[in-house]
Design a protein around this motif. Structure first.
Motif, PDB file in Angstrom:
ATOM      1  N   ARG A   1       0.826  -1.217   0.000  1.00  0.00           N
ATOM      2  CA  ARG A   1       0.000   0.000   0.000  1.00  0.00           C
ATOM      3  C   ARG A   1       0.855   1.259   0.000  1.00  0.00           C
ATOM      4  NH1 ARG A   1      -3.200   0.031   5.161  1.00  0.00           N
ATOM      5  NH2 ARG A   1      -1.398  -1.138   5.968  1.00  0.00           N
ATOM      6  N   PHE A   2       2.089   1.148   0.506  1.00  0.00           N
ATOM      7  CA  PHE A   2       2.918   2.339   0.697  1.00  0.00           C
ATOM      8  C   PHE A   2       4.019   2.488  -0.338  1.00  0.00           C
ATOM      9  CE2 PHE A   2       1.488   0.560   4.770  1.00  0.00           C
ATOM     10  CZ  PHE A   2       0.634   1.571   5.165  1.00  0.00           C
TER      11      PHE A   2
ATOM     12  N   GLU B   1      -0.902  11.358  12.897  1.00  0.00           N
ATOM     13  CA  GLU B   1      -2.157  11.426  12.145  1.00  0.00           C
ATOM     14  C   GLU B   1      -2.764  12.808  12.382  1.00  0.00           C
ATOM     15  OE1 GLU B   1      -4.219   8.118  13.830  1.00  0.00           O
ATOM     16  OE2 GLU B   1      -5.056   9.269  15.497  1.00  0.00           O
TER      17      GLU B   1
ATOM     18  N   GLN C   1      -4.573   9.537   7.289  1.00  0.00           N
ATOM     19  CA  GLN C   1      -3.760   8.344   7.464  1.00  0.00           C
ATOM     20  C   GLN C   1      -3.525   8.130   8.955  1.00  0.00           C
ATOM     21  OE1 GLN C   1       0.548   8.398   6.511  1.00  0.00           O
ATOM     22  NE2 GLN C   1       0.195   6.572   5.257  1.00  0.00           N
TER      23      GLN C   1
ATOM     24  N   ASP D   1      -0.563   3.351  10.217  1.00  0.00           N
ATOM     25  CA  ASP D   1      -0.212   3.331   8.797  1.00  0.00           C
ATOM     26  C   ASP D   1       0.980   4.243   8.509  1.00  0.00           C
ATOM     27  OD1 ASP D   1      -2.075   1.469   8.135  1.00  0.00           O
ATOM     28  OD2 ASP D   1      -3.506   2.860   7.214  1.00  0.00           O
TER      29      ASP D   1
END
Length: 578
Positions: free
Chosen positions: A488-489, A519, A550, A554
């Motif tokens: 995902r990153f 965040e 985010q 994460d």
């Protein structure tokens, strides 16, 4: 260090090396002409050498001076890992001579020896060691604090503590002499105690420790330094010196050495190894004496820059947009030691200008910021956050920073200030950005006030970074990639999963330095409606994630995917379960 890496200075250069060094310092921007002239006057008055006076006055740090000297004499700078594991030529070179000369052999090959020198311009020492060893000598430049540490490791000296220096008694219930304040003051002023305390402080500064912990026990005074949020124990002084060392620190911090029943707080300002350092001192009574914690506040080691803190991209833009507002409440949350104050200071430095009146209320003031009115809370005389805030509002501030919202009264005044056209920045202890809403609600703030004033909430933690000198790639990262969906990153081909190894640069821990993972909750209309309706933090966080937030976890995984840290460090920092 390889012997062929050290370079002998050019003997044909006849110009004054000190003048060339001064010119080099000015050229590199390490000192301006005005400060240089001041140092020249000091050298003329004291008979000292210009470079030594520069560091004594704190105008140039020892490391910066060593780097400039290394460039000047065309010699390498010795790294901590270059010092040998065992003394070289121990039978031919006496430790006393080497300590006085501030020189130490660090490598040898055939007929050549590399000599680490704090003063590479000392031609006599270089020639004397060359004659004693019957070898050619190549000079390398040593940073003094690192050279001292190498001496202490290679040639440990027994402590020269006299019986008169020992305080207290281990026999039965005899009354210790530490009850005599004048006696304590005399003992704390003796040279061995002063030297010990100065050494403890200098090592902490040079090795970039954030805190020094001194804890008394029956058999010793335990000394620990905090590096990157983790405590590391170092060699302890004798137990009999507990009261003398603590008294010395209390004298430096202008505390009452006769009062040992109550906690005390103070500050020390020192020039250590060419750095102007503030120390926040806190003492507390314990079973075997007073424990002391010194927070090292080194402005040169802190960079008020979002990128350096690890807040980049969308996070940085969101924070800057929130700080650009004319009014509202902007909060930074997290546990103690998570970098909240540094983040707020970074924002204040960007807001700081002639057209803004910025006032802070802090307990304590961590760093002194030029151009900003900073006020220290003093609860013992009734000067608390709420009292100060009422007075501050009459001084027409544009921006107000409150060190921490601790109670309903402070929260209400902060919200009222935000409603009446002020930008209010503060911190709060919560586990996530969404939990800030429920925390303020639990304090007693009405939901309609939160929806009207809350503009941004940044929740953050600090994770340790892998040491760039020794981090190693994973042999098989695929299971970790699948478990945490790290694609995902970053694309699978660009993932850089690394693990800690340990080396001299990171004290064997595998980690060096820290960065923030965070965040940012920016309330939109749907989130404001949820707050107004009394929704819990799960619903608020879900709406924020849908809006593009985010989560901290994460953000931590993104740092893992970039090879900056490890999953274990992220999980430990967030206290989550994998």
């Amino acid at each position: 260090m390889r012997p062929d890496a050290a370079i002998k200075p050019d003997p044909d250069d006849r110009t004054d090396p000190i003048d060339r060094l001064a010119a080099a310092l000015v050229t590199r921007g390490l000192v301006d002409q005005r400060a240089l002239d001041r140092a020249r006057r000091g050298a003329a008055e004291t008979g000292g050498r210009l470079d030594q006076v520069l560091t004594q006055l704190g105008l140039v740090s020892e490391r910066a001076l060593a780097e400039a000297v290394a460039q000047l004499v065309n010699a390498p700078l010795v790294a901590p890992s270059d010092y040998p594991a065992e003394p070289l030529f121990a039978e031919q070179l006496k430790p006393q001579f080497l300590r006085r000369a501030r020189a130490l052999p660090v490598a040898a090959e055939d007929d050549l020896v590399v000599l680490a020198m704090a003063d590479p311009l000392d031609e006599f020492t270089r020639r004397a060691i060359g004659e004693a060893l019957g070898r050619r000598v190549a000079v390398a430049v040593a940073v003094p604090i690192e050279l001292d540490a190498a001496f202490d490791r290679l040639y440990p000296e027994p402590h020269e503590w006299s019986d008169q220096t020992m305080i207290g008694t281990a026999a039965g219930d005899a009354e210790p002499v530490e009850g005599d304040a004048e006696r304590l003051r005399d003992l704390a002023s003796e040279e061995p105690v002063i030297r010990l305390v100065n050494q403890l402080i200098a090592r902490a500064v040079e090795t970039r420790a954030s805190d020094i912990h001194l804890e008394p026990f029956p058999d010793r005074l335990r000394v620990r330094y905090r590096y990157d949020g983790v405590l590391h124990e170092v060699e302890s002084p004798p137990a009999g010196l507990q009261a003398a060392v603590v008294s010395r620190i209390k004298i430096m911090a202008r505390l009452d050495i006769a009062e040992r029943r109550l906690p005390q707080d103070g500050r020390i300002k020192l020039t250590v190894r060419g750095h102007d350092i503030d120390f926040r001192v806190s003492t507390m009574p314990s079973l075997y004496g007073e424990s002391v914690v010194l927070r090292v506040l080194d402005r040169t080691a802190v960079e008020f820059d979002y990128n350096k803190l690890g807040l980049t991209g969308g996070l940085r833009r969101g924070i800057e947009e929130a700080l650009a507002l004319q009014n509202g409440l902007v909060l930074v949350t997290g546990p103690t030691g998570s970098g909240k104050t540094t983040t707020l200071y970074t924002g204040l430095m960007q807001l700081n200008s002639v057209v803004r009146n910025i006032v802070t209320v802090e307990d304590p003031i961590e760093f002194q910021l030029p151009g900003i009115n900073q006020i220290q809370v003093r609860p013992q005389i009734g000067l608390n956050f709420a009292t100060l805030l009422r007075s501050i509002l009459r001084h027409d501030p544009d921006v107000i920073m409150i060190g921490e919202i601790r109670d309903l009264e402070t929260a209400q005044i902060a919200v009222q200030a935000a409603l009446t056209g002020h930008l209010v920045l503060s911190t709060l202890h919560t586990n996530s950005a969404a939990a800030t809403v429920t925390r303020l609600r639990d304090m007693g703030l009405e939901d309609y006030l939160l929806t009207a004033t809350l503009k941004a909430v940044l929740a953050q933690r600090l994770v340790r970074l892998l040491c760039p000198h020794c981090k190693a790639p994973f042999d098989d990262p695929a299971p970790l990639v699948r478990r945490f969906e790290l694609e995902r990153f970053a694309p699978a081909t660009s993932l850089r999963l690394c693990r800690p190894s340990g080396c001299g640069e990171c004290r064997g821990t595998g980690y060096r330095g820290r960065r923030a993972i965070a965040e940012l909750l920016l309330p939109n209309r749907s989130i404001e409606r949820l707050i107004f309706d009394g929704a819990d933090q799960s619903a608020i966080e879900g709406a924020a994630v849908e809006a593009g937030m985010q989560t901290m976890f994460d953000a931590g995984l993104a740092a893992v995917a970039a090879g900056d840290t490890t999953v274990e460090e992220v999980v430990s920092c967030l206290r989550s379960e994998i």
